[in-house]
Design a protein around this motif. Structure first.
Motif, PDB file in Angstrom:
ATOM      1  N   ASP A  77       0.705  -0.943   0.101  1.00 16.12           N
ATOM      2  CA  ASP A  77      -0.082  -0.173  -0.028  1.00 16.12           C
ATOM      3  C   ASP A  77       0.784   1.515   0.239  1.00 16.12           C
ATOM      4  N   VAL A  78       2.734   1.096   0.514  1.00 21.33           N
ATOM      5  CA  VAL A  78       3.176   2.197   0.852  1.00 21.33           C
ATOM      6  C   VAL A  78       3.142   2.805  -1.400  1.00 21.33           C
ATOM      7  N   PRO A  79       3.661   3.736  -1.217  1.00 26.17           N
ATOM      8  CA  PRO A  79       4.213   4.282  -2.488  1.00 26.17           C
ATOM      9  C   PRO A  79       5.700   3.918  -3.298  1.00 26.17           C
ATOM     10  N   VAL A  80       5.420   3.349  -4.287  1.00 28.35           N
ATOM     11  CA  VAL A  80       6.864   2.505  -4.599  1.00 28.35           C
ATOM     12  C   VAL A  80       7.722   3.440  -5.783  1.00 28.35           C
ATOM     13  N   SER A  81       8.450   4.301  -5.961  1.00 26.62           N
ATOM     14  CA  SER A  81       9.224   4.472  -7.258  1.00 26.62           C
ATOM     15  C   SER A  81      10.287   2.894  -7.469  1.00 26.62           C
ATOM     16  N   ALA A  82      10.479   3.760  -9.030  1.00 28.00           N
ATOM     17  CA  ALA A  82      11.429   2.402 -10.230  1.00 28.00           C
ATOM     18  C   ALA A  82      12.203   2.852 -10.367  1.00 28.00           C
ATOM     19  N   ASP A  83      12.855   1.637 -10.547  1.00 25.62           N
ATOM     20  CA  ASP A  83      14.373   2.804 -10.987  1.00 25.62           C
ATOM     21  C   ASP A  83      14.293   1.568 -13.159  1.00 25.62           C
ATOM     22  N   VAL A  84      14.596   2.504 -13.656  1.00 27.65           N
ATOM     23  CA  VAL A  84      13.519   2.127 -15.060  1.00 27.65           C
ATOM     24  C   VAL A  84      15.638   2.069 -16.140  1.00 27.65           C
TER      25      VAL A  84
END
Length: 238
Positions: A77-84
């Motif tokens: 449920d927490v925000p997720v940032s992605a290394d792309v």
């Protein structure tokens, strides 16, 4: 408040010694462990995800990376940032669309390709395109690879950071910056500063004292988990 707004707010008003600590889940199970431990947000590591999928760092096909990131984002449920990584050659609009479809609220974007630094002005134009396409729906963390793939000149890192911030990046990430150079980088870089926490380096709190707004771990946590699993596996042998 949306997840993107929550994530952006977590970067504001950080006191020295209290950076935003973002563990790097490599799959959904790891993401749940970190979320259940109480971390308010997570940041996937491309190398850790690659290892979990059976690829070398930098070799994960874009579709598999986005699918893995989507599974992680759906699991918590927490925000997720992605290394792309460098964006997989996608145009800014398509990259933003893929990230939003995956359910993430931010992204890391590297300014090197194959171990070679990109032209900073061209990369700044790319970041500006991402910013325009995303609006405030994504928190853009611009990685500066001067210490990873360049000559390690802090002034060059500061110059690149200024270009990326002017292009709309929310945060700057001078990966592998030596701890003794962090105060100089902090004094020369406007806005949030992301630093890498390594097992043999300063703690997250210490990095915060040096000037980090947020701390990430790259593939370090996945590698530590793999090392622990090796020990468990060795103990199972007769």
């Amino acid at each position: 408040m949306s997840k993107a707004e929550r994530f952006r707010a977590l970067h504001r008003g950080r006191a020295p010694g209290d950076p935003l600590v973002l563990p790097g889940p490599w799959d959904a199970a790891a993401a749940r462990v970190f979320a259940e431990a109480g971390f308010p947000a997570l940041a996937t590591p491309s190398a850790g995800v690659a290892a979990s999928l059976g690829y070398a760092d930098g070799a994960t096909p874009a579709d598999e990376m986005f699918a893995a990131v989507a599974r992680i984002a759906r699991a918590v449920d927490v925000p997720v940032s992605a290394d792309v990584e460098g964006g997989y050659g996608l145009a800014p609009g398509e990259l933003v669309e893929r990230l939003l479809e995956a359910g993430v609220v931010g992204c890391n974007l590297e300014d090197s390709d194959g171990g070679v630094l990109k032209d900073p002005h061209a990369h700044a134009e790319f970041l500006a395109g991402v910013r325009e396409a995303a609006g405030d729906r994504l928190f853009v963390n611009a990685r500066v690879d001067v210490f990873a793939h360049g000559d390690g000149d802090p002034e060059r890192a500061i110059e690149r950071a200024a270009l990326y911030r002017a292009a709309g990046a929310d945060c700057v990430y001078p990966i592998l910056a030596p701890a003794d150079l962090v105060p100089l980088l902090r004094s020369g870089i406007e806005g949030p500063l992301n630093l890498l926490c390594r097992a043999d380096g300063p703690s997250p709190a210490a990095l915060g004292e040096l000037g980090a707004t947020r701390v990430t771990f790259g593939p370090g946590l996945q590698r530590r988990a793999t090392a622990a699993l090796r020990e468990i596996a060795a103990g199972l042998l007769p």
